[in-house]
Design a protein around this motif. Sequence first.
Motif, PDB file in Angstrom:
ATOM      1  N   ALA A 143       0.809  -1.225   0.000  1.00  0.00           N
ATOM      2  CA  ALA A 143       0.000   0.000   0.000  1.00  0.00           C
ATOM      3  C   ALA A 143       0.836   1.267   0.000  1.00  0.00           C
ATOM      4  O   ALA A 143       0.456   2.262  -0.629  1.00  0.00           O
ATOM      5  N   ASN A 144       1.983   1.246   0.688  1.00  0.00           N
ATOM      6  CA  ASN A 144       2.680   2.505   0.964  1.00  0.00           C
ATOM      7  C   ASN A 144       4.111   2.604   0.469  1.00  0.00           C
ATOM      8  O   ASN A 144       4.675   3.697   0.474  1.00  0.00           O
TER       9      ASN A 144
ATOM     10  N   MET B 178       3.910   2.734  -4.959  1.00  0.00           N
ATOM     11  CA  MET B 178       3.148   3.954  -5.240  1.00  0.00           C
ATOM     12  C   MET B 178       3.425   4.423  -6.667  1.00  0.00           C
ATOM     13  O   MET B 178       2.515   4.825  -7.399  1.00  0.00           O
TER      14      MET B 178
ATOM     15  N   GLN C  49     -12.601   9.041  -3.485  1.00  0.00           N
ATOM     16  CA  GLN C  49     -11.273   9.591  -3.775  1.00  0.00           C
ATOM     17  C   GLN C  49     -11.375  10.901  -4.554  1.00  0.00           C
ATOM     18  O   GLN C  49     -10.598  11.835  -4.320  1.00  0.00           O
TER      19      GLN C  49
ATOM     20  N   THR D  52      -9.740  14.927  -3.853  1.00  0.00           N
ATOM     21  CA  THR D  52      -8.703  15.453  -4.736  1.00  0.00           C
ATOM     22  C   THR D  52      -9.325  15.890  -6.040  1.00  0.00           C
ATOM     23  O   THR D  52     -10.325  15.334  -6.490  1.00  0.00           O
TER      24      THR D  52
ATOM     25  N   LYS E 159      -4.605  10.942  -9.422  1.00  0.00           N
ATOM     26  CA  LYS E 159      -4.444  10.542  -8.019  1.00  0.00           C
ATOM     27  C   LYS E 159      -5.590   9.646  -7.573  1.00  0.00           C
ATOM     28  O   LYS E 159      -5.391   8.685  -6.826  1.00  0.00           O
ATOM     29  N   ALA E 160      -6.793   9.941  -8.024  1.00  0.00           N
ATOM     30  CA  ALA E 160      -7.943   9.111  -7.654  1.00  0.00           C
ATOM     31  C   ALA E 160      -7.777   7.697  -8.211  1.00  0.00           C
ATOM     32  O   ALA E 160      -8.008   6.695  -7.516  1.00  0.00           O
TER      33      ALA E 160
ATOM     34  N   THR F 181      -4.942   6.355  -9.051  1.00  0.00           N
ATOM     35  CA  THR F 181      -3.796   5.742  -8.374  1.00  0.00           C
ATOM     36  C   THR F 181      -4.259   5.034  -7.102  1.00  0.00           C
ATOM     37  O   THR F 181      -3.783   3.939  -6.769  1.00  0.00           O
ATOM     38  N   ALA F 182      -5.182   5.652  -6.385  1.00  0.00           N
ATOM     39  CA  ALA F 182      -5.719   5.026  -5.173  1.00  0.00           C
ATOM     40  C   ALA F 182      -6.428   3.715  -5.502  1.00  0.00           C
ATOM     41  O   ALA F 182      -6.324   2.725  -4.765  1.00  0.00           O
TER      42      ALA F 182
ATOM     43  N   ARG G 212      -3.817   1.128  -6.100  1.00  0.00           N
ATOM     44  CA  ARG G 212      -3.231   0.671  -4.832  1.00  0.00           C
ATOM     45  C   ARG G 212      -4.133  -0.360  -4.157  1.00  0.00           C
ATOM     46  O   ARG G 212      -3.642  -1.338  -3.582  1.00  0.00           O
ATOM     47  N   VAL G 213      -5.431  -0.152  -4.228  1.00  0.00           N
ATOM     48  CA  VAL G 213      -6.364  -1.110  -3.631  1.00  0.00           C
ATOM     49  C   VAL G 213      -6.265  -2.462  -4.333  1.00  0.00           C
ATOM     50  O   VAL G 213      -6.161  -3.522  -3.690  1.00  0.00           O
TER      51      VAL G 213
END
Length: 850
Positions: A766-767, A772, A822, A826, A831-832, A834-835, A838-839
């Motif tokens: 996740a981080n 990322m 998301q 933002t 970026k949305a 990208t989230a 990541r999920v």
Amino acid sequence: MPRVAFLAAAIALLPASLLASETIDYMRQVRPIFQQHCVRCHGADEQNGDLRLDTAASMLQGGNSGSAIVAGRSGESLLIDAVTTGENSSTMPPEGEGDRLTAAELKIIRQWIDQGAKGPADEQAADVSKPKGSDHWAYQPLRRDIQPPALDDPWIRNGIDAFVLEQLRAAKLKPSPEADRATLIRRLSLDLLGLPPSPAETDEFVNDTSPEAYERLVDRLLASPHYGERWGRHWLDLARYADSNGYTIDSGRSIWKYRDWVVEALNRDLPFNEFTIEQIAGDMLPKAALDQIIATGFHRNTQKNEEGGIDKEQFRVEAVVDRVSTTGSVFLGLTVGCARCHDHKYDRVSQREFYQLFAVFNGADEPTLSVPTEQQSKEEPALLAEIEDVRRRIADVDENNAIRQREWEERLAAELAELAKSKTAPDTLGVMEPFRAALKVPAEERTPAQKKLLGEEFKKHDRDRLVIVESLDELLERQKQLKANVTTTLVMKELKQPRDTFVHLRGDFLRPGAKVEPAVPAVLPPLAAAKGKRPTRLDFARWLVDPANPLTPRVTVNRVWQQYFGQGIVATENDFGTQGDRPTHPELLDWLAADFVRGAGGWELGVGDDAAGQSPAPSPQPPTAWSLKALHRLIVTSATYRQSSQGRADVRSRDPYNKLLARQARLRLEAEVIRDSALAASGLLSPTLGGPGVYPPQPDGVFRFTQRAKFWKESTGEDRYRRTLYTYFWRTSPYPLLTTFDAPDAATTCTRRPRSNTPLQALTLANDRGFMELAGGMAKRVLAEAPSGDDGGRLRYAFRLCLVRAPGDGELKDLQKFLARQRQSTDDDVKAWTAVARVLMNTDEFVTRE
């Protein structure tokens, strides 16, 4: 003082004349003592320390510590030390294993030794190295006559399925149905390539309804160059490959040429017998090619201690011990390393036999080999020729030195005279007093020091020579740079005169025992060599893959099976000895192993078949003999492999560990495959094969606790997104992702990676800034490539990039809600998304092979 020690000391002080007063009879007086106290552990049935004490000749021959007795000198005999003080050997009998010798018995033995230790004239030393039979299953010859059970069932696709189904029926279980096609292509791609399939590849397979579609997919994947990268990673675990030396200093090393050799050899399906021989002894093959020498890097992957003040011989010995232990684990499935200090507690490997294996590798040197590129190979000869030409010109100039130096001296003397007349200081010419004094002396009257002084000064002012010598310096600097840029790799090279090898008493290299020669454990087929010759490392390499050796094919086939089903047919893949598990499907194991060795058409060369007494060499063999790709194809085309991995209540109750294979296994992906899957999903993955290690992004502070800060300049461009196989691996500070997901430390051979489940793994996915970055790459890819421009179409595309299959309705709704949240936080759409990426990359399904 204990009574026995006191008596021994008292006897030692008795005069020799008194001790020698009686002639001792070996058969009547000495032999019964040894029969009563010693032969249980040092007789015909058991020989601790390879020592027999049931005959006088055997005592003189001795065991691992050397001769047990020194005829005529009882005080120097190890046997007397053992049964008295035990200062230089183990005290015998061991505590609790029998009564100590009485003073009278000690006196008899001492007298007998001092009188010459004579036994029967016709007695011979008993053989402690005679073949030792064993009824343990792993040591038995391969059964080449096994046929799959004759079962009539449409589920069966090849022989594997018949063996499996027979045991399932006996357990009243049925096999699971075949997995859906999206799962099958993802499973196959991850297993054979270590990469997920693209949506286009998935669609092509799912929509291909022809009966040959699956087999065509298998063949395409086996032909991919990424196959070698995937299965090369498994082999590099066995080879304990790393890019650094280990121990606390852990400086870098150049051995990536070996890694690339492994990948290339697997891609061209180099037969496993040749694959083995080249790695163990490629340097000793007739007219060995460069790549065969590079292959010997297998046993140069040992660690190297560079700390100040170390005993280099100690760590050379440690490296050889590692080579013996690694060879035992990788090819024989035996824990031979347990016999370094004493006879193996459970298996038929004695300490002497360990050092006989040690002797196989003890004659090798450890050079560094230059491996120039084609361009570098062309540059160097031309540069050397140019350097030689300049040196010839300098020699020609130097040949006329005397005439030119005399002319220079005369010219300079005239200039100095003119300066003297004009009263100008001579030092304006840079000429000091000692030189001016020497210049005034006639040439034939000068001292050696004056001649040297004038000669050196002349060279400083000799323009003809100076012009050429600047030229030479430039060429030498170019040569230096060329050599500095030439790739090197670590290899093995046999010494002209092999080192002597001795048993190391209690594993201590500073306590040499009996001398030994190269040999293999007597429980296995003998090691053949050229008639009258000492067995070599090449003889041993050929022995490893001789069809008469039953262990190598069984161990190899079992380890391949393990990668596909989570555990081997023998669960203890590194221990085929008596403490290991028995095979769950013994006939299947031997059928696979025999088929692996002989391939189509058979291949039956065995130990000793060569009438000339030469070491066995591979005879012409069918195309599929020792073929790893053929073995892979056989396994993955079986119905057993193609089953669903869905859990079943009946299997959980009757076969909780799925040993009978009523379903496929769900396996957490390895560290490298997890990152490579993210690279593939992001669209950033570089397909380039080979080359030096690269430096992808990693967290700060990795080297904070190492003795030395390590080089890690993050790669840019394509190198930043190379497969994780190529990530530079520091032994003391590995790439964090690798340790988080259970990659081995490369200190010793790894035959099976553990699979843990920790919170740190989820946090990494996740981080970690590397993930990322890949999630951001995937977001941009989805926005640019999704077939449909609406959120639903993009989410379906993102889902398939990560998990191959299409999302269910509930999954799609959850993702839509998440995306909406998301966007509320933002105003950047990338970026949305990208989230979202990541999920998906943090789901259990993403890191699991179904």
